[in-house]
Each structure stands twice: as structure tokens, then as C-alpha cells.
Design an enzyme around this catalytic site. Structure first.
Site, PDB file in Angstrom:
ATOM      1  N   LYS A  50       0.643  -1.219   0.095  1.00 23.04           N
ATOM      2  CA  LYS A  50      -0.083   0.043  -0.105  1.00 23.04           C
ATOM      3  C   LYS A  50       0.837   1.244  -0.112  1.00 23.04           C
ATOM      4  O   LYS A  50       0.641   2.199  -0.917  1.00 23.04           O
ATOM      5  CB  LYS A  50      -1.188  -0.075   1.117  1.00 23.04           C
ATOM      6  N   THR A  51       1.847   1.181   0.945  1.00 25.08           N
ATOM      7  CA  THR A  51       2.636   2.387   0.983  1.00 25.08           C
ATOM      8  C   THR A  51       3.678   2.510  -0.372  1.00 25.08           C
ATOM      9  O   THR A  51       3.866   3.778  -0.840  1.00 25.08           O
ATOM     10  CB  THR A  51       3.674   2.423   2.100  1.00 25.08           C
ATOM     11  N   ASP A 240      -1.680   7.775   3.954  1.00 25.38           N
ATOM     12  CA  ASP A 240      -1.522   6.461   4.198  1.00 25.38           C
ATOM     13  C   ASP A 240      -2.069   6.114   5.563  1.00 25.38           C
ATOM     14  O   ASP A 240      -2.407   7.249   6.286  1.00 25.38           O
ATOM     15  CB  ASP A 240       0.095   6.471   4.285  1.00 25.38           C
ATOM     16  N   GLU A 241      -2.277   5.036   6.013  1.00 30.16           N
ATOM     17  CA  GLU A 241      -2.898   4.495   7.241  1.00 30.16           C
ATOM     18  C   GLU A 241      -4.167   5.290   7.515  1.00 30.16           C
ATOM     19  O   GLU A 241      -4.467   5.508   8.640  1.00 30.16           O
ATOM     20  CB  GLU A 241      -1.826   4.714   8.118  1.00 30.16           C
ATOM     21  N   GLN A 276      -5.448  -3.350  10.672  1.00 31.82           N
ATOM     22  CA  GLN A 276      -4.363  -2.544  11.475  1.00 31.82           C
ATOM     23  C   GLN A 276      -4.773  -1.170  12.257  1.00 31.82           C
ATOM     24  O   GLN A 276      -4.030  -0.447  12.385  1.00 31.82           O
ATOM     25  CB  GLN A 276      -3.167  -2.316  10.421  1.00 31.82           C
ATOM     26  N   ARG A 622       5.169  -7.096  11.007  1.00 33.73           N
ATOM     27  CA  ARG A 622       6.539  -6.112  10.871  1.00 33.73           C
ATOM     28  C   ARG A 622       7.715  -6.994  10.416  1.00 33.73           C
ATOM     29  O   ARG A 622       8.594  -6.731   9.902  1.00 33.73           O
ATOM     30  CB  ARG A 622       6.896  -5.577  12.060  1.00 33.73           C
TER      31      ARG A 622
HETATM   32  P1  ATP Z   1       1.745  -2.173   6.104  1.00 28.45           P
HETATM   33  O1  ATP Z   1       0.203  -2.521   5.890  1.00 28.45           O
HETATM   34  O2  ATP Z   1       2.345  -2.927   6.884  1.00 28.45           O
HETATM   35  O3  ATP Z   1       1.866  -0.436   5.842  1.00 28.45           O
HETATM   36  P2  ATP Z   1       2.010  -1.965   3.132  1.00 28.45           P
HETATM   37  O4  ATP Z   1       0.907  -2.552   2.554  1.00 28.45           O
HETATM   38  O5  ATP Z   1       2.273  -0.507   2.829  1.00 28.45           O
HETATM   39  O6  ATP Z   1       2.389  -2.711   4.600  1.00 28.45           O
HETATM   40  P3  ATP Z   1       4.656  -1.804   1.868  1.00 28.45           P
HETATM   41  O7  ATP Z   1       5.364  -1.388   3.208  1.00 28.45           O
HETATM   42  O8  ATP Z   1       4.324  -0.928   0.831  1.00 28.45           O
HETATM   43  O9  ATP Z   1       3.559  -2.560   2.343  1.00 28.45           O
HETATM   44  O10 ATP Z   1       5.247  -3.049   1.290  1.00 28.45           O
HETATM   45  C1  ATP Z   1       5.994  -4.354   2.008  1.00 28.45           C
HETATM   46  C2  ATP Z   1       7.150  -4.626   1.277  1.00 28.45           C
HETATM   47  O11 ATP Z   1       6.808  -5.326   0.118  1.00 28.45           O
HETATM   48  C3  ATP Z   1       8.113  -3.574   0.985  1.00 28.45           C
HETATM   49  O12 ATP Z   1       9.350  -3.960   1.298  1.00 28.45           O
HETATM   50  C4  ATP Z   1       8.026  -3.212  -0.531  1.00 28.45           C
HETATM   51  O13 ATP Z   1       9.124  -2.745  -1.112  1.00 28.45           O
HETATM   52  C5  ATP Z   1       7.672  -4.572  -1.093  1.00 28.45           C
HETATM   53  N1  ATP Z   1       6.702  -4.851  -2.145  1.00 28.45           N
HETATM   54  C6  ATP Z   1       5.557  -4.041  -2.438  1.00 28.45           C
HETATM   55  N2  ATP Z   1       5.026  -4.270  -3.699  1.00 28.45           N
HETATM   56  C7  ATP Z   1       5.932  -5.144  -4.214  1.00 28.45           C
HETATM   57  C8  ATP Z   1       6.228  -5.537  -5.564  1.00 28.45           C
HETATM   58  N3  ATP Z   1       5.242  -5.460  -6.576  1.00 28.45           N
HETATM   59  N4  ATP Z   1       7.069  -6.231  -5.777  1.00 28.45           N
HETATM   60  C9  ATP Z   1       8.187  -6.603  -4.992  1.00 28.45           C
HETATM   61  N5  ATP Z   1       8.173  -6.072  -3.817  1.00 28.45           N
HETATM   62  C10 ATP Z   1       7.131  -5.278  -3.256  1.00 28.45           C
HETATM   63 MG    MG Z   2       2.219   0.893   4.752  1.00 31.77          MG
END
Ligand code: ATP
Ligand code: MG
Length: 749
Positions: A50-51, A240-241, A276, A622
């Protein structure tokens, strides 16, 4: 060349849709990035990117000339996340720093806006931002004036209620007089009103007020141009969040996101995960994310299901825990990565043994070449840091505490900051009060009261009250001389502010005020450490242009930004860990009462428990590769020892994905294999809790309901319920308690 132009130059001639950053996204992620127009909600589980989507979207908007950096508003959860996002965006755009973006936390963004329009709400643009400690002190003063017992009604608790009102966008005039219930003897709403008046006199804002003032300005038809300016300016809004926004934040966003052109939809993109949402206790409304579609008709909803962060075992364990929550949308997550190692679940004798064990595991990982900066200890309660800190110091492991009792909250740092604040803003009464007699100048509490009383009667600040009263003969000559000297010092320092380098000035102030000398001559054991901290403070100020910028940073950044470059392990609360990721994560203190926190269950019942469980989910997710969960049989909490029992969340971990390790004989006193290193204990306990109680006794627990028992600390009691090896006992003294069976003895008559 202006950075914005640079970006445009780079993009010219290239089709942004071919940009390399888009190829590193999966299909739904790419859809969320390239759909720049209209409202978009990305609702997806932990680690699904997402981030990453949000960051790429921001880069994409700039790269494809849709907006200049100054036309994008991006809200992150922490200052650290903002910094990371800034770096990532500039990286995606080829490395040049991108200036002028409105990128930061709600507080930082609102503060920046309010400085531009402060006069519209009767403030000067140099207003002070109060931190929680200042708020408490202000509340305490007001309670003292009103003769309200602050022993009975803790100012901190009163401020918490005021903050909750502010989170909901409620000012005193929006509340009925009895809304505070019994609090502060039924006078909390009145106190809230006085508190607001004091903020004005002090030319100050608390965190909640930053947003509320902006909402007031936006809503006032007389300032329609101000709102219009922001609505036009921000062509794109990213958040975000989103699951943890509170009502005030939500109102602020909605006001700005409203499109000025009926033909043009709101370009707002929010990302979040209902699983979350962990700030309900601070006014967050998970409902905001659920009603997005209603608020922004025609919204595109994107779901992401592939987790890129964690191994299969970690993901399965997290899913196993969160599955026990009832109120959730429910989503399925998968990973194409390895299973990895199972989670380690470890029982230990006490907190010290737990810290020792964690230290050993860290060293083992280090020996395998893992980096300390990719490890974290995530705690539930602030007091848990100490044991880890002590252990890490002993082992020489470099660590940093993020959030919690931070560097900037240490006494000597706060004192020094108070001096700087009074220099920057004479009307900052709270800061002045803090150091008026530190070091000792013979200005006692009663003099301060006299000064305050005078100030109140004239509606002026403490500083100005001193100015006035030192012109008269009201004060004793000695007192007058002390105060005049202090005022003169401040006037001199203030004059130096624009002339001297701020770090030099800071050193001079601490020197000339006698503050350094006070610690230098102190016999207290921690005096040398305090002097070091003060030096560290001045060194850290180097990073900033001037004093004002530094103070702004302090007020907003409640995280300990460690200036040291050495790799270090992070210790932080689960709450502070949201959105972050590490190779290895330690999750200590998984015990009933500590985690889930008794307080949150007492206050909010099932809702509180489910929020705690989401916190467990945040904690587990995490980790990229390794996750270590531990609990202790004995825990010192708030000064007294308790016999702890493993958290129910430990039970909820699916057995196929964890490896149980416990010190021999820890919980069973030889009665069963429960929590021994056999690895079968989770399984036997699970079946014990869900099936007939008889299974329990077959398993080795010799107790039945109605048995009379004796406990070392609680004395005699009767078993009223059995849940595996946990017994609910009605004690003759001390009421109902839940304890492990190994801690009681059956009384046979
Ligand atoms: P959270 O809910 O914990 O905030 P999130 O959904 O924001 O998580 P991110 O932090 O954006 O997730 O991504 C998690 C990890 O996966 C990061 O290390 C990111 O670089 C990697 N990632 C995300 N999308 C891809 C992708 N398409 N290919 C490879 N790696 C990815
Ligand atoms: Mg995130």
C-alpha cells in the site's frame, strides 16, 4: 533550476506509462497508481504494498506533469515515514531532491498551514506548540486555581478527555456542561473552556488544536478564499494509514478534498487496512475507511492480496491470530515467497531472563551476518524498554528507543528547551515557569503564584507580569533583583538570536544561566550523563538552520532521531511500529494483562480486546524473515510482581507455524509437559480449551471446578472455572483471579 521544472524536463518526450517504476508493480498496484483521476481507495492487508503504491503514485503524478510538487498533499503516519517517502519519490524520479511538497503527518501539515493563517484565529504566527507535558502542567494549574483536587482527578486523565473531544472536533461550546460526567468534580467542560482561553493568552496550540483551528478557518464563510486556495492548490491528495484517521483529521481532509469544479472529481487516494486500526483509544474511526465510497461517489476500490514482506510461516501465523476477530472485512493474503523459519515462541522465568534470551538471539543473528538496523524489539508498554536497554548496554549492543520516554523528554533536555523557548517566544509561560527557579534563584512557588495572579488579573503573560511588577515595589528587593537579572539575561539572549549561530547561542545560554554549572557541581549519580545529553542536544541542533526551525522540529517530532550513524537495533512500542518492516522482530511480554492490556480490556471490553489483537497482527507482520515471541512466568509490573500467564494470543498462533521453546518445568512444576520444549503444548492446550473440560484432567491437570486451593500470594480460594491450565479462582481475600494451575495447591480436607 527549480526542482519542479527539472522533473518536467526529465519527463518530456517520455511516456510516463512506460516508466520503469511501473514495471516493478503487480497488476492491481499498477492500476491504483495509474488511475490518477477520481477517488481511489486501496484497502488491503499488511505488507501488500500500500505504501509502495502511494509513493509510486506520487512520483507518477509528478513525472507525468500532472502537478507541481507544491500541488500535492501527502499525509503519512510518522515524520520518519514522511522522510522515507520523500527519499523514495526523489529516487524514483532520478535522484534530484524534490522540494516544496506538502508531505508530512497531519500535525506537521496543519502546523505549516496554521503558521500562514494564525491571525485568523487570534494567534501570532510564532505560536508555540505544546507537548503533552506542557498540557498536563497547564491543566494542573487551572485545577489548582479552581480548587479541584488534582490527586483525585489526575490532570493527565483530564487532558486525555480533552484530547478525545478535540479528536472528534468538539470545542467546549459544542459540549453540554455535564458531558465530562464526574470528572474534575463535574467541571471538566468548564476547565476545558479555561484551558482554551489560556492557550490564546499563551499564543499556543496543542496538537489537536492545530487541526481544529484549520477546520475553523476553512468553515468560516468569511475565509472562503483560504479554503478555496487550498482546494485549488492541492490537485492530488494522498493519505497513508487511513484506517487510523480520527474525526478531526477526516473533516480537515474532506474540506480540502472537495472539488471546486463540479465537473472534476476529487483526486484523493487513501490506503489502509481495517485489520491494522490500532488507535481507537485515541479517537481513530475505522469507520472512515469503510464509508469512503459513500463520501466519494464513484470511488475506485483496489484490493491487494499478495504480501511481499513476510515469509509463509509469518504470514500464516498473523492470519491465524487476526482470524479470531469478529468485526472485520476479512481478506485473504498470500505470498509467493518461501515458508522460511517457523516463529519461535518462548516461555521464560522473568523479564530479566527474557531480555537475556533476546540478547542471545540477537547476537546469533549478528553472527550470521544480520544487521542490527534490520532488527526491532516491539513492546506493548513503555516500562518494558528498561530491561532491554540494560541488557543491551551490558552486551554493548547499540540500540535506539523510538517513541516512548525519549531523549527530548529527559529532564535536563526539557529544561534546556524551556530556556530556548522563552528566548523565541517570551509569552511561553509554561517554559518560563519551568526554569524560573532552575537553577535556584530564590524565586519560590509563592512568588510564581503572585506573578501569575497579577498576570491573570491583567490578561498578560507571566513574562510581562514580571516586567510590570519589577517596576513597582510590590516584590521584596532580593526577589526583584533576581527577576530583573533573569529578564535582562533573556533580553540579551534574544538580541543575540539573529546575530549568533544558534548552536553557539544555545551553549552560551546554558552557560550564562548557570544551568550547566548546576549539573557540574551536582553529586547525583546521573549528573555526568545529563551533561552528556546536553552536549548531545547542542550537537543535534547543527542539523537545523536556526533556533525557530529547531524548536518547531522538537515540538512535532516526538521520535528520538538518533544522530549516531552506528547501526543499532530499534526498541519501540507496537503502536509506533505501524508501517515499518524489519528482517527480525522480537515480540516480548505476551502475557495476559500486559498484552492484551488489561486496561484496554477493562475500558473497552471486546472492542478493546479486538484492538489489542490487531496490535498483535501489526507486530507479527512487521517481520520479513524471523519473528520471536516470548512471555515470562513472573513479571514486575508497575512496581509489584505478578504471576503471569501466557497471552491468549499465544494460544491463537497456529501450531504448524510455530516452534515452542520453554525452560523446563516453568509452568507445570512437574505436573505435565505444558509449555515444555516438547513443542506439543500448544496443540494440547488448544484442544483442551475447545473440548470438554475432562480432557484437561486427562491431560494431567488434577483440578476440577469447586476444588479448594491455596495460592502463595492470594491465599485460600475456590476454583470457579477451568480453561486449559488457567484457573479462574474466587479467593477469599482479593476476589476473582486467573492463575496458572502450577501456582496453586489443592487443599484436601
Ligand atoms: P503495511 O500494511 O504494513 O503498512 P504496506 O501494505 O504499506 O504494509 P509496503 O510497506 O508498501 O506494504 O510493502 C511491503 C514490502 O513489500 C516492501 O518492502 C515493499 O518494497 C515490497 N513490495 C511491495 N510491492 C511489491 C512488488 N510489487 N514487488 C516487490 N516487492 C514489493
Ligand atoms: Mg504501509
Amino acid at each position: 533550476m527549480h526542482t519542479a521544472e527539472k522533473i518536467h524536463d526529465q519527463a518530456s518526450g517520455t511516456n510516463a506509462m512506460d516508466a520503469p517504476y511501473l514495471t516493478s508493480l503487480n497488476e492491481p498496484q499498477r492500476a491504483a497508481v495509474s488511475q490518477t483521476e477520481g477517488p481511489v481507495l486501496v484497502l488491503a492487508g499488511a505488507g501488500t504494498g500500500k505504501t509502495r503504491v502511494l509513493t509510486t503514485r506520487l512520483a507518477h503524478i509528478l513525472r507525468s506533469n500532472k502537478a507541481f510538487p507544491g500541488e500535492v498533499l501527502a499525509v503519512t503516519f510518522t515524520n520518519k515515514a514522511a522522510q522515507e517517502m520523500k527519499e523514495r519519490v526523489s529516487h524514483l524520479l532520478g535522484g534530484a531532491p524534490v522540494d516544496g511538497m506538502w508531505l508530512g503527518t497531519f500535525h506537521a501539515l496543519a502546523a505549516r498551514m496554521l503558521r500562514r493563517h494564525a491571525e485568523l484565529v487570534g494567534l501570532n504566527s510564532n505560536f508555540t506548540i505544546l507537548d503533552p507535558d506542557d498540557q498536563n502542567r497547564l491543566m494542573k494549574q487551572l485545577m489548582e486555581n479552581e480548587g479541584i483536587d488534582h490527586k483525585k482527578w489526575a490532570p493527565k486523565a483530564m487532558i486525555a478527555m480533552v484530547d478525545r473531544w478535540k479528536d472528534k472536533g468538539q470545542r467546549p461550546q459544542d459540549l453540554s456542561a455535564d458531558e465530562g460526567g464526574e470528572a474534575a468534580g463535574g467541571r471538566l467542560v468548564a476547565l476545558y473552556g479555561q484551558y482554551q482561553q489560556r492557550l490564546r493568552v499563551l499564543n499556543a496550540c496543542d496538537f489537536g488544536e492545530l487541526l481544529l483551528h484549520m477546520i475553523t478557518i476553512f468553515r468560516d464563510p468569511q475565509n472562503a478564499d483560504v479554503l478555496g486556495e487550498y482546494q485549488r492548490r492541492f490537485k492530488y491528495i494522498l493519505v497513508d494509514e487511513y484506517q487510523d484517521t480520527n474525526v478531526a483529521q477526516y473533516m480537515w481532509l474532506r474540506l480540502m478534498a472537495k472539488s471546486t469544479d463540479p465537473e472534476r472529481p476529487s483526486n484523493i487516494c487513501c490506503v489502509g487496512d481495517d485489520d491494522q486500526s490500532i488507535y481507537g483509544w485515541r479517537g481513530a474511526e475505522v469507520g472512515n475507511i469503510l464509508k469512503f465510497e459513500k463520501d466519494f461517489p464513484g470511488a475506485t476500490i483496489v484490493r491487494l492480496e499478495e504480501n511481499y514482506r513476510s515469509t509463509g510461516h509469518i504470514l500464516a501465523a498473523a492470519n491465524g491470530v487476526i482470524r479470531n476477530n469478529e468485526g472485520r472485512l476479512g481478506k485473504s493474503l498470500f505470498t509467493s515467497g518461501d515458508h522460511g523459519d517457523k516463529l519461535i515462541v518462548r516461555g521464560l522465568w522473568d523479564g530479566e531472563a527474557e531480555a537475556r534470551w533476546v540478547g542471545e538471539e540477537i547476537e546469533q543473528l549478528q553472527n550470521k551476518g544480520w544487521s542490527l538496523s534490520q532488527m526491532a524489539v516491539l513492546i506493548r508498554a513503555g516500562f518494558q524498554t528498561r530491561e532491554f536497554e540494560e541488557r543491551f548496554i551490558k552486551l554493548g549492543l547499540s540500540y535506539k528507543v523510538i517513541g516512548g520516554p525519549r531523549f527530548y523528554e529527559r529532564m535536563e533536555i526539557r529544561d534546556a528547551l524551556a530556556y530556548f523557548r522563552v528566548i523565541a517566544q517570551p509569552a511561553d509561560d509554561l517554559a518560563l515557569e519551568r526554569i524560573i527557579n532552575t537553577p535556584k534563584r530564590g524565586i519560590g512557588a509563592s512568588t510564581v503564584q503572585t506573578l501569575y495572579a497579577y498576570g491573570r488579573s491583567k490578561g498578560i503573560s507571566l513574562h510581562d507580569a514580571i516586567m510590570d511588577l519589577t517596576q513597582t515595589d510590590e516584590l521584596k528587593p532580593k526577589m526583584k533583583a533576581s527577576l530583573m537579572k533573569l529578564l535582562d539575561d533573556f533580553i540579551r539572549w534574544r538580541d543575540q538570536m539573529g546575530v549568533m549561530k544558534h548552536t553557539d547561542l544555545a551553549a552560551q545560554v546554558l552557560d550564562e544561566s548557570g544551568y550547566m554549572a548546576m549539573w557540574q557541581s551536582s553529586k547525583e549519580v546521573d549528573a555526568p550523563g545529563r551533561l552528556e545529553n546536553l552536549k548531545e542536544l547542542i550537537a543535534g541542533m547543527e542539523e537545523f538552520e536556526n533556533m525557530a526551525e529547531f524548536l518547531e522540529h522538537i515540538a512535532l517530532v516526538m521520535e528520538n532521531r538518533d544522530g549516531h550513524k552506528a547501526e543499532s537495533i530499534s526498541i519501540m512500542t507496537l503502536h509506533a511500529a505501524k508501517g515499518l518492516e524489519f528482517d527480525a522482530v522480537f515480540l516480548p511480554g505476551w502475557e495476559e494483562g500486559l498484552f492484551p492490556s488489561q486496561r484496554s480490556m477493562d475500558e473497552s471490553g471486546l472492542r478493546g480486546l479486538e484492538e489489542e489483537r490487531r496490535l498483535a497482527y501489526v507486530g507479527i507482520t512487521r517481520a520479513r524473515k524471523r519473528s520471536f515471541i516470548s512471555f515470562a512466568a513472573n513479571r514486575r509490573m508497575y512496581g509489584s510482581w505478578v504471576n503471569a500467564i501466557p497471552s491468549r494470543f499465544v494460544d491463537e498462533l497456529p501450531k504448524d507455524h510455530v516452534e515452542v521453546q520453554s525452560d523446563q518445568g516453568l509452568y507445570n512444576a512437574g505436573r505435565s509437559t505444558h509449555w515444555d520444549s516438547s513443542g506439543s503444548s500448544v496443540a494440547s492446550r488448544r484442544s483442551a480449551t475447545v473440548t470438554d473440560r475432562k480432557v484437561v484432567s486427562e491431560n494431567g491437570t488434577e483440578f476440577s471446578r469447586g476444588d479448594k486451593v491455596f495460592h502463595d500470594k492470594f491465599g485460600d480460594g475456590v476454583i470457579i472455572n477451568i480453561d486449559g491450565h488457567k484457573l479462574d479462582i474466587a479467593f477469599n481475600r482479593g476476589g476473582k483471579k486467573r492463575v496458572m494451575d502450577s501456582f496453586v495447591e489443592k487443599i484436601t480436607e
